[in-house]
Design a protein around this motif. Structure first.
Motif, PDB file in Angstrom:
ATOM      1  N   GLY A   1      -0.038  -1.692   2.390  1.00 10.16           N
ATOM      2  CA  GLY A   1      -1.424  -1.248   2.344  1.00 10.16           C
ATOM      3  C   GLY A   1      -1.749  -0.080   3.241  1.00 10.16           C
ATOM      4  N   SER A   2      -0.742   0.492   3.913  1.00  8.75           N
ATOM      5  CA  SER A   2      -1.017   1.579   4.854  1.00  8.75           C
ATOM      6  C   SER A   2      -1.128   2.939   4.176  1.00  8.75           C
ATOM      7  CB  SER A   2       0.057   1.624   5.946  1.00  8.75           C
ATOM      8  OG  SER A   2       1.352   1.759   5.387  1.00  8.75           O
ATOM      9  N   GLY A   3      -0.827   3.022   2.869  1.00  5.98           N
ATOM     10  CA  GLY A   3      -1.049   4.260   2.130  1.00  5.98           C
ATOM     11  C   GLY A   3       0.202   5.032   1.773  1.00  5.98           C
ATOM     12  N   LYS A   4       1.355   4.380   1.744  1.00  6.75           N
ATOM     13  CA  LYS A   4       2.606   5.093   1.468  1.00  6.75           C
ATOM     14  C   LYS A   4       2.633   5.661   0.052  1.00  6.75           C
ATOM     15  CE  LYS A   4       5.050   1.454   2.547  1.00  6.75           C
ATOM     16  NZ  LYS A   4       3.925   0.576   2.974  1.00  6.75           N
ATOM     17  N   ARG A   5       2.263   4.851  -0.931  1.00  9.44           N
ATOM     18  CA  ARG A   5       2.271   5.320  -2.326  1.00  9.44           C
ATOM     19  C   ARG A   5       1.258   6.449  -2.515  1.00  9.44           C
ATOM     20  NH1 ARG A   5       3.074   3.480  -7.917  1.00  9.44           N
ATOM     21  NH2 ARG A   5       2.039   5.061  -9.151  1.00  9.44           N
ATOM     22  N   VAL A   6       0.088   6.309  -1.928  1.00  8.28           N
ATOM     23  CA  VAL A   6      -0.947   7.330  -2.056  1.00  8.28           C
ATOM     24  C   VAL A   6      -0.469   8.647  -1.451  1.00  8.28           C
ATOM     25  CG1 VAL A   6      -3.282   7.966  -1.359  1.00  8.28           C
ATOM     26  CG2 VAL A   6      -2.810   5.640  -2.110  1.00  8.28           C
TER      27      VAL A   6
END
Length: 313
Positions: free
Chosen positions: A55-60
């Protein structure tokens, strides 16, 4: 077997750019570093390893890097390696025709989520392919992991050769609890996006809501914050998001540590039914269909929760 699907960001650039903004929302030192690095990471055209909690934003961030890179007009292939069998992973990454993803993704970006889950046998095969003719493949690989791959290398669970190939540049995204000063900015961003998508008027976030949000640990990081806000906003029937609504969604007790009169899940069900009834103009047959329950069941719940039309309006 669940097959991969390429994601063309040319047709969804607005969504992706909005998602990319999520990565750089805030004023904390760690997030400023990510913002400054975004441009050169996109231009570098080398393999990249993103590490951070779920949920820390790696994919984004991976999508944002692709979109701003020279490959941005092409496709972004994403595949999760978690909870997959060896044969499923092997079929996607290496199988003919086109030699699987490593062949089909020529000129594109290949995002490997949870690369630490790659079995050792397939790690060796991956290294052999990367060594064989990397220029012919012309694939930029962005890998991500929620675990420390350096530790996995030390324990013999991840090949150092593959780590060297994938981790030429490494970036760790900080958890939300280590950048609490960004919670308010992220909250404003998520609330604004929700209202725009829902076509609602602006909803104000109360001080009590911000107090609840900024003192929560957020183990699921920005993704959990977004999901919590969207659930709370869906249940908000006024122009203000309150601390009580946030507590209801999170299942937290009031700060005075007195047990609430109603168990939070029951409160959540009551408020959701009231919201659906309002949106259906108290047409109970329509509301029951949208809730997926029978009309008689809905009538019993209305009576049990003591719902009245004036209250839900």
């Amino acid at each position: 077997m669940e097959s991969y699907r390429p994601v063309s960001l040319r047709d969804s650039s607005k969504v992706t750019l909005a998602g990319a903004a999520q990565v750089v929302v805030g004023t904390s030192a760690p997030i400023r570093e990510v913002e400054r690095a975004l441009g050169w990471l996109a231009a570098a055209e080398v393999n990249l390893l993103l590490q951070g909690e779920p949920g820390s934003g790696k994919r984004v961030l991976a999508e944002a890097i692709h979109l701003q890179s020279p490959r941005g007009s092409g496709q972004f292939y994403a595949v999760s390696l978690a909870n997959r069998t060896d044969s499923q992973i092997e079929g996607e990454l290496f199988a003919a025709p086109g030699e699987g993803l490593l062949g089909d993704a020529r000129g594109a970006t290949l995002y490997l989520e949870e690369v630490g889950c790659l079995p050792m046998r397939l790690q060796r095969r991956f290294v052999r392919l990367l060594r064989a003719d990397p220029s012919r493949r012309n694939v930029r690989i962005i890998a991500s992991s929620t675990s420390e791959l350096e530790e996995a290398v030390r324990l013999g669970r991840f090949l150092p050769e593959l780590y060297a190939h994938l981790g030429l540049i490494r970036l760790t995204l900080p958890p939300l609890r280590e950048r609490r000063e960004d919670i308010v900015a992220l909250t404003e961003y998520f609330v604004r996006r929700y209202c725009e998508r829902a076509g609602n008027g602006a909803i104000r976030v109360s001080r009590s809501a911000l107090a609840e949000l900024t003192t929560y640990a957020w183990p699921g990081n920005a993704r959990e914050l977004q999901q919590t806000l969207e659930a709370a906003l869906a249940l908000t029937r006024t122009g203000e998001l309150t601390g009580e609504r946030i507590r209801t969604v999170l299942g937290r007790r009031p700060r005075r540590h007195v047990a609430p009169d109603v168990f939070p899940l029951r409160t959540l069900e009551r408020d959701y039914i009231a919201t659906v009834l309002t949106r259906c103009n108290w047409n109970q047959s329509l509301a029951a269909r949208r809730l997926g329950i029978g009309r008689n069941t809905l009538m019993r719940k209305i009576k049990s929760f003591k719902l009245e039309k004036s209250e839900a309006a």
